[in-house]
Design a protein around this motif. Structure first.
Motif, PDB file in Angstrom:
ATOM      1  N   ARG A  11       0.833  -1.217   0.000  1.00 39.10           N
ATOM      2  CA  ARG A  11       0.000   0.000   0.000  1.00 39.10           C
ATOM      3  C   ARG A  11       0.861   1.257   0.000  1.00 39.10           C
ATOM      4  NH1 ARG A  11      -4.218  -2.134   4.448  1.00 39.10           N
ATOM      5  NH2 ARG A  11      -5.695  -3.163   3.053  1.00 39.10           N
ATOM      6  N   GLN A  12       1.953   1.245   0.772  1.00 36.63           N
ATOM      7  CA  GLN A  12       2.848   2.405   0.821  1.00 36.63           C
ATOM      8  C   GLN A  12       3.497   2.648  -0.538  1.00 36.63           C
ATOM      9  OE1 GLN A  12       5.471   1.265   4.006  1.00 36.63           O
ATOM     10  NE2 GLN A  12       4.149   2.153   5.590  1.00 36.63           N
ATOM     11  N   VAL A  13       3.934   1.582  -1.179  1.00 32.08           N
ATOM     12  CA  VAL A  13       4.569   1.702  -2.494  1.00 32.08           C
ATOM     13  C   VAL A  13       3.556   2.217  -3.513  1.00 32.08           C
ATOM     14  CG1 VAL A  13       5.582   0.397  -4.402  1.00 32.08           C
ATOM     15  CG2 VAL A  13       6.361  -0.011  -2.066  1.00 32.08           C
ATOM     16  N   ILE A  14       2.368   1.652  -3.508  1.00 34.52           N
ATOM     17  CA  ILE A  14       1.315   2.086  -4.437  1.00 34.52           C
ATOM     18  C   ILE A  14       0.996   3.556  -4.224  1.00 34.52           C
ATOM     19  CG2 ILE A  14      -1.134   1.845  -5.001  1.00 34.52           C
ATOM     20  CD1 ILE A  14      -0.745  -1.206  -4.373  1.00 34.52           C
ATOM     21  N   GLN A  15       0.846   3.961  -2.967  1.00 32.40           N
ATOM     22  CA  GLN A  15       0.538   5.361  -2.663  1.00 32.40           C
ATOM     23  C   GLN A  15       1.632   6.282  -3.176  1.00 32.40           C
ATOM     24  OE1 GLN A  15      -2.320   6.566  -1.438  1.00 32.40           O
ATOM     25  NE2 GLN A  15      -1.508   8.606  -1.762  1.00 32.40           N
ATOM     26  N   ARG A  16       2.873   5.880  -2.976  1.00 32.57           N
ATOM     27  CA  ARG A  16       4.017   6.698  -3.433  1.00 32.57           C
ATOM     28  C   ARG A  16       4.028   6.828  -4.957  1.00 32.57           C
ATOM     29  NH1 ARG A  16       7.200  10.625  -3.077  1.00 32.57           N
ATOM     30  NH2 ARG A  16       9.416  10.272  -3.337  1.00 32.57           N
ATOM     31  N   VAL A  17       3.731   5.736  -5.651  1.00 32.03           N
ATOM     32  CA  VAL A  17       3.692   5.779  -7.114  1.00 32.03           C
ATOM     33  C   VAL A  17       2.552   6.676  -7.579  1.00 32.03           C
ATOM     34  CG1 VAL A  17       3.286   4.428  -9.206  1.00 32.03           C
ATOM     35  CG2 VAL A  17       4.788   3.538  -7.437  1.00 32.03           C
ATOM     36  N   LEU A  18       1.407   6.597  -6.940  1.00 25.77           N
ATOM     37  CA  LEU A  18       0.283   7.445  -7.325  1.00 25.77           C
ATOM     38  C   LEU A  18       0.594   8.921  -7.089  1.00 25.77           C
ATOM     39  CD1 LEU A  18      -2.688   5.287  -5.985  1.00 25.77           C
ATOM     40  CD2 LEU A  18      -1.925   5.527  -8.356  1.00 25.77           C
ATOM     41  N   GLU A  19       1.356   9.207  -6.034  1.00 29.62           N
ATOM     42  CA  GLU A  19       1.734  10.591  -5.733  1.00 29.62           C
ATOM     43  C   GLU A  19       2.778  11.117  -6.722  1.00 29.62           C
ATOM     44  OE1 GLU A  19       3.141  10.449  -1.722  1.00 29.62           O
ATOM     45  OE2 GLU A  19       1.123  10.293  -0.886  1.00 29.62           O
ATOM     46  N   THR A  20       3.802  10.311  -6.980  1.00 25.70           N
ATOM     47  CA  THR A  20       4.923  10.781  -7.794  1.00 25.70           C
ATOM     48  C   THR A  20       4.752  10.512  -9.281  1.00 25.70           C
ATOM     49  OG1 THR A  20       6.143   8.692  -7.605  1.00 25.70           O
ATOM     50  CG2 THR A  20       6.546  10.364  -5.910  1.00 25.70           C
ATOM     51  N   ARG A  21       3.925   9.516  -9.603  1.00 23.82           N
ATOM     52  CA  ARG A  21       3.730   9.080 -10.982  1.00 23.82           C
ATOM     53  C   ARG A  21       5.048   8.612 -11.623  1.00 23.82           C
ATOM     54  NH1 ARG A  21      -0.823   8.948 -12.437  1.00 23.82           N
ATOM     55  NH2 ARG A  21      -2.564  10.298 -12.670  1.00 23.82           N
ATOM     56  N   ASP A  22       5.923   8.054 -10.778  1.00 23.35           N
ATOM     57  CA  ASP A  22       7.222   7.580 -11.257  1.00 23.35           C
ATOM     58  C   ASP A  22       7.533   6.220 -10.634  1.00 23.35           C
ATOM     59  OD1 ASP A  22       9.785   7.198 -12.170  1.00 23.35           O
ATOM     60  OD2 ASP A  22      10.519   9.171 -11.531  1.00 23.35           O
ATOM     61  N   TYR A  38       4.073  -2.465 -11.131  1.00 21.15           N
ATOM     62  CA  TYR A  38       2.977  -2.418 -12.100  1.00 21.15           C
ATOM     63  C   TYR A  38       1.942  -3.507 -11.818  1.00 21.15           C
ATOM     64  CZ  TYR A  38       5.506   1.024 -14.853  1.00 21.15           C
ATOM     65  OH  TYR A  38       6.146   2.166 -15.275  1.00 21.15           O
ATOM     66  N   ARG A  39       2.415  -4.661 -11.387  1.00 22.94           N
ATOM     67  CA  ARG A  39       1.489  -5.743 -11.020  1.00 22.94           C
ATOM     68  C   ARG A  39       0.635  -5.333  -9.824  1.00 22.94           C
ATOM     69  NH1 ARG A  39       3.491 -11.404  -8.635  1.00 22.94           N
ATOM     70  NH2 ARG A  39       1.560 -11.949  -7.641  1.00 22.94           N
ATOM     71  N   TRP A  40       1.278  -4.751  -8.806  1.00 18.18           N
ATOM     72  CA  TRP A  40       0.546  -4.301  -7.630  1.00 18.18           C
ATOM     73  C   TRP A  40      -0.458  -3.207  -7.986  1.00 18.18           C
ATOM     74  CZ3 TRP A  40       5.284  -3.635  -3.877  1.00 18.18           C
ATOM     75  CH2 TRP A  40       5.790  -4.898  -3.546  1.00 18.18           C
ATOM     76  N   LEU A  41      -0.072  -2.305  -8.883  1.00 12.72           N
ATOM     77  CA  LEU A  41      -0.997  -1.251  -9.315  1.00 12.72           C
ATOM     78  C   LEU A  41      -2.214  -1.841 -10.017  1.00 12.72           C
ATOM     79  CD1 LEU A  41       1.411   1.505 -10.637  1.00 12.72           C
ATOM     80  CD2 LEU A  41      -0.235   1.750  -8.772  1.00 12.72           C
ATOM     81  N   LYS A  42      -1.989  -2.818 -10.863  1.00 12.90           N
ATOM     82  CA  LYS A  42      -3.085  -3.487 -11.571  1.00 12.90           C
ATOM     83  C   LYS A  42      -4.031  -4.148 -10.567  1.00 12.90           C
ATOM     84  CE  LYS A  42      -3.892  -6.960 -15.138  1.00 12.90           C
ATOM     85  NZ  LYS A  42      -3.252  -7.925 -16.041  1.00 12.90           N
ATOM     86  N   GLU A  43      -3.451  -4.842  -9.596  1.00 17.01           N
ATOM     87  CA  GLU A  43      -4.258  -5.501  -8.566  1.00 17.01           C
ATOM     88  C   GLU A  43      -4.984  -4.468  -7.708  1.00 17.01           C
ATOM     89  OE1 GLU A  43      -1.468  -9.470  -8.083  1.00 17.01           O
ATOM     90  OE2 GLU A  43      -1.203  -7.815  -6.659  1.00 17.01           O
ATOM     91  N   TYR A  44      -4.324  -3.361  -7.402  1.00 14.10           N
ATOM     92  CA  TYR A  44      -4.927  -2.282  -6.617  1.00 14.10           C
ATOM     93  C   TYR A  44      -6.154  -1.713  -7.326  1.00 14.10           C
ATOM     94  CZ  TYR A  44      -5.463   2.437  -4.711  1.00 14.10           C
ATOM     95  OH  TYR A  44      -5.971   3.595  -4.187  1.00 14.10           O
ATOM     96  N   ARG A  45      -6.013  -1.498  -8.616  1.00 14.55           N
ATOM     97  CA  ARG A  45      -7.129  -0.936  -9.393  1.00 14.55           C
ATOM     98  C   ARG A  45      -8.317  -1.896  -9.477  1.00 14.55           C
ATOM     99  NH1 ARG A  45      -2.645   1.454 -12.986  1.00 14.55           N
ATOM    100  NH2 ARG A  45      -2.551   3.578 -12.174  1.00 14.55           N
ATOM    101  N   LYS A  46      -8.031  -3.187  -9.295  1.00  9.42           N
ATOM    102  CA  LYS A  46      -9.105  -4.189  -9.265  1.00  9.42           C
ATOM    103  C   LYS A  46      -9.682  -4.352  -7.858  1.00  9.42           C
ATOM    104  CE  LYS A  46      -7.634  -6.922 -13.210  1.00  9.42           C
ATOM    105  NZ  LYS A  46      -7.252  -8.264 -13.690  1.00  9.42           N
TER     106      LYS A  46
END
Length: 54
Positions: A11-22, A38-46
């Motif tokens: 969750r922390q990694v996903i949040q950081r990626v969503l904030e920084t977009r990097d 990217y896998r975690w982001l895909k799963e997060y969006r689901k």
């Protein structure tokens, strides 16, 4: 050997990626593969990593 990451860490990694977009930068900062993020982001969006409230 396969690494296991906690739900909190994901969750922390996903949040950081969503904030920084990097995702590349976040991957380097955390010593993990970009494709894992990217896998975690895909799963997060689901909805996989959403918190449940009772």
């Amino acid at each position: 050997m396969r690494n296991s990451y906690s739900l909190t860490f994901k969750r922390q990694v996903i949040q950081r990626v969503l904030e920084t977009r990097d995702a590349n930068k976040v991957a380097r900062e955390n010593g993990i593969n970009t494709f894992m993020i990217y896998r975690w982001l895909k799963e997060y969006r689901k909805g996989k990593y959403q918190e449940f409230s009772i």
